[in-house]
Design an enzyme around this catalytic site. Structure first.
Site, short mmCIF file in Angstrom:
data_model
loop_
_atom_site.label_atom_id
_atom_site.label_comp_id
_atom_site.label_asym_id
_atom_site.label_seq_id
_atom_site.Cartn_x
_atom_site.Cartn_y
_atom_site.Cartn_z
N LYS A 1 37.47 -59.04 14.84
CA LYS A 1 35.96 -58.56 16.16
C LYS A 1 35.64 -59.16 16.17
O LYS A 1 35.40 -60.44 15.78
CB LYS A 1 35.73 -56.86 16.05
CG LYS A 1 35.00 -57.79 14.47
CD LYS A 1 34.10 -56.56 13.65
CE LYS A 1 33.50 -57.00 12.21
NZ LYS A 1 32.84 -55.58 11.45
N ARG B 1 26.81 -44.91 9.20
CA ARG B 1 27.01 -45.93 10.40
C ARG B 1 27.95 -44.95 11.91
O ARG B 1 27.94 -44.57 12.02
CB ARG B 1 27.48 -46.85 10.06
CG ARG B 1 27.41 -48.70 11.15
CD ARG B 1 27.71 -49.87 10.22
NE ARG B 1 28.72 -50.23 9.81
CZ ARG B 1 29.95 -51.09 10.22
NH1 ARG B 1 28.89 -52.48 9.93
NH2 ARG B 1 30.12 -51.06 9.94
N TYR C 1 7.83 -79.31 18.93
CA TYR C 1 6.79 -77.62 19.58
C TYR C 1 6.48 -77.67 18.61
O TYR C 1 7.15 -77.56 17.23
CB TYR C 1 7.89 -76.76 20.08
CG TYR C 1 8.27 -77.38 21.52
CD1 TYR C 1 8.06 -77.30 22.60
CD2 TYR C 1 10.15 -76.50 21.83
CE1 TYR C 1 8.25 -77.27 23.93
CE2 TYR C 1 10.41 -77.46 23.32
CZ TYR C 1 10.23 -77.43 24.73
OH TYR C 1 10.26 -78.10 25.47
N MET D 1 15.99 -75.80 22.95
CA MET D 1 16.49 -74.76 23.15
C MET D 1 17.87 -76.10 22.60
O MET D 1 18.53 -75.50 22.51
CB MET D 1 16.66 -74.43 24.13
CG MET D 1 17.77 -73.96 25.32
SD MET D 1 17.34 -73.73 27.07
CE MET D 1 15.67 -72.11 26.65
C1 LIG Z 1 33.56 -55.66 10.22
C2 LIG Z 1 33.88 -55.10 9.18
C3 LIG Z 1 35.55 -55.43 7.90
C4 LIG Z 1 35.41 -57.01 7.52
O1 LIG Z 1 34.91 -56.97 7.88
P1 LIG Z 1 34.36 -58.81 6.57
O2 LIG Z 1 32.97 -58.52 5.27
O3 LIG Z 1 33.87 -59.19 7.66
O4 LIG Z 1 35.41 -58.93 5.77
C5 LIG Z 1 36.32 -54.49 8.06
N1 LIG Z 1 36.26 -52.73 8.15
C6 LIG Z 1 35.68 -52.30 9.11
C7 LIG Z 1 35.09 -51.52 8.86
C8 LIG Z 1 34.37 -54.26 9.43
O5 LIG Z 1 33.50 -53.14 10.78
#
Ligand SMILES: *Cc1c(COP(=O)(O)O)cnc(C)c1O
Length: 389
Positions: free
Chosen positions: A46, A154, A276, A324
């Site tokens: 992802k 969640r 800055y 930046m």
């Molecule tokens: C992102 C995610 C993972 C992977 O988690 P990591 O900690 O990056 O290994 C697995 N399962 C779900 C549901 C996630 O959202």
């Protein structure tokens, strides 16, 4: 690279250079696979493979034998499907890799899933019902995973929804349930009591569907032991070199090297401030290197006066605020001949692991990687190391 010739060389000289070692990602996947076997080892790609480029990462892992991928959104799923379809390494497979979409089906999005052969992770009773409607319309149960919330609060069915589903099993009749998943909240802390609590809830809920494959462990969960592996593990972060367990040596290979270019070096005398807000004051004659990477490149502003770089064999402090497009380092300790304009300074790499950068920035390695910007000259290494097992 695009553009070829002289213009490209200038561009390389002006920018940071981000190298992504696909061979190290494959090695990390193999380590996790060996650790989790006989469970299958999937890959979470992802957020564009945590910022590293899913169109490169997914085919490299598929070539190494990874059969199951997880993304967050439909668009990411389409991108990974296209990358895997285009990859020669998977062309002779009988079964094409499976892609699950963690965030589920947006209302009306069912057709896109079918078209790209994506499997949703169903997160609510409403999504279950909509997917069943799509399955009836298709004339066959469509494959999907079901997410049970065991303590993240969640996504996924909460306990009330799980009870309602248990009381009305026909709601699943038109769904090809291929996987039950749940997600751990504290897997990077092996002694956290929530791990066993979630595990018990997941086992109890899954016992109602003994025929269904189960998936529970993210990267850190793989290291909690076999009770957490079930039939499929879902690592993301560890593939990309992030340490899976807090306060333990990191067994994963480093994947990312980020080098910045020194644009200028100047000697300053006291009293002088840097950057800055004048937040850094030189306490004696000081040499400052100005580097071609800033917060617009995802080099987080919270590294201001906290980060480090590595150049000429020395770890050097980041001084002043990250701007930046630029960052300044106190390179007084570095021999001047190592500091010519165009010299490279390591910002992430073997001497500056991603977790150390994250700690200096007050965040986690995940955010450091997913923030990596688009201006870098990107180099992919080691993708051709395709070995099947
Ligand atoms: C992102 C995610 C993972 C992977 O988690 P990591 O900690 O990056 O290994 C697995 N399962 C779900 C549901 C996630 O959202």
């Amino acid at each position: 690279m695009r553009g070829g010739d002289g213009a490209a060389v200038t561009a390389i000289a002006a920018q940071g250079v981000l190298t992504i070692d696909l061979g190290a990602i494959v090695d990390n996947w193999r380590l996790l696979r060996d650790r989790a076997q006989p469970a299958e080892c999937a890959a979470v790609v992802k957020a564009d493979a945590y910022g590293l480029g899913a169109s490169h990462v997914a085919p490299a892992l598929a070539a190494a034998g990874c059969q199951t991928f997880f993304v967050a959104t439909v668009d990411e799923g389409i991108g990974v499907r296209e990358a895997l379809t285009g990859a020669a390494a998977t062309a002779d497979r009988t079964a094409e890799p499976v892609i699950y979409v963690l965030n589920g089906v947006p209302p009306g999005g069912e057709a896109e899933f079918a078209r790209w052969r994506l499997r949703p992770v169903l997160n609510s009773l409403a999504e279950i019902d909509a997917w069943a409607v799509a399955g009836r319309a298709a004339g066959r149960p469509l494959p999907a995973a079901l997410h049970l919330d065991t303590g993240m609060s969640r996504l996924g069915l909460d306990e009330g929804e799980q009870r309602r589903l248990a009381a009305a099993p026909e709601r699943l009749a038109a769904i090809g349930l291929t996987l039950l998943i749940s997600h751990l909240a504290c897997a990077d802390e092996p002694d956290h009591p929530l791990n066993t609590e979630q595990s018990q809830r997941f086992n109890a809920a899954a016992a109602m569907r003994p025929a269904c494959r189960r998936s529970f462990a993210n990267s850190s969960g793989v290291f909690l032991g076999p009770a957490y592996h079930h039939q499929l593990v879902r690592p993301g972060a560890a593939l990309y070199g992030i340490a899976p367990t807090a306060n333990r040596p990191n067994p994963m290979a480093g994947v990312v090297t980020l080098l910045g270019r020194v644009l200028q070096v100047r000697e300053i005398d006291t009293p002088r401030t840097v950057g800055y807000g004048a937040t850094h004051r030189a306490s004696g004659p000081t040499r400052i290197a100005t580097v071609s990477v800033g917060y617009a490149d995802g080099f987080l502003r919270s590294l201001s006066n906290h980060g480090c770089g590595f150049i000429g064999g020395h770890t050097v402090p980041l001084v002043g605020r990250v701007s930046m497009d630029l960052t300044t380092f106190d390179v007084t300790a570095v021999p001047p001949e190592r500091l010519i304009a165009g010299a490279l300074i390591e910002l992430i790499g073997p001497n500056r692991p991603v977790d150390a950068v994250a700690e200096a920035a007050g965040t986690i390695g995940y955010e450091v990687l997913t923030s990596l910007g688009r201006r870098y000259h990107r180099i992919y290494r080691g993708g051709a190391r395709a070995v099947t097992c």
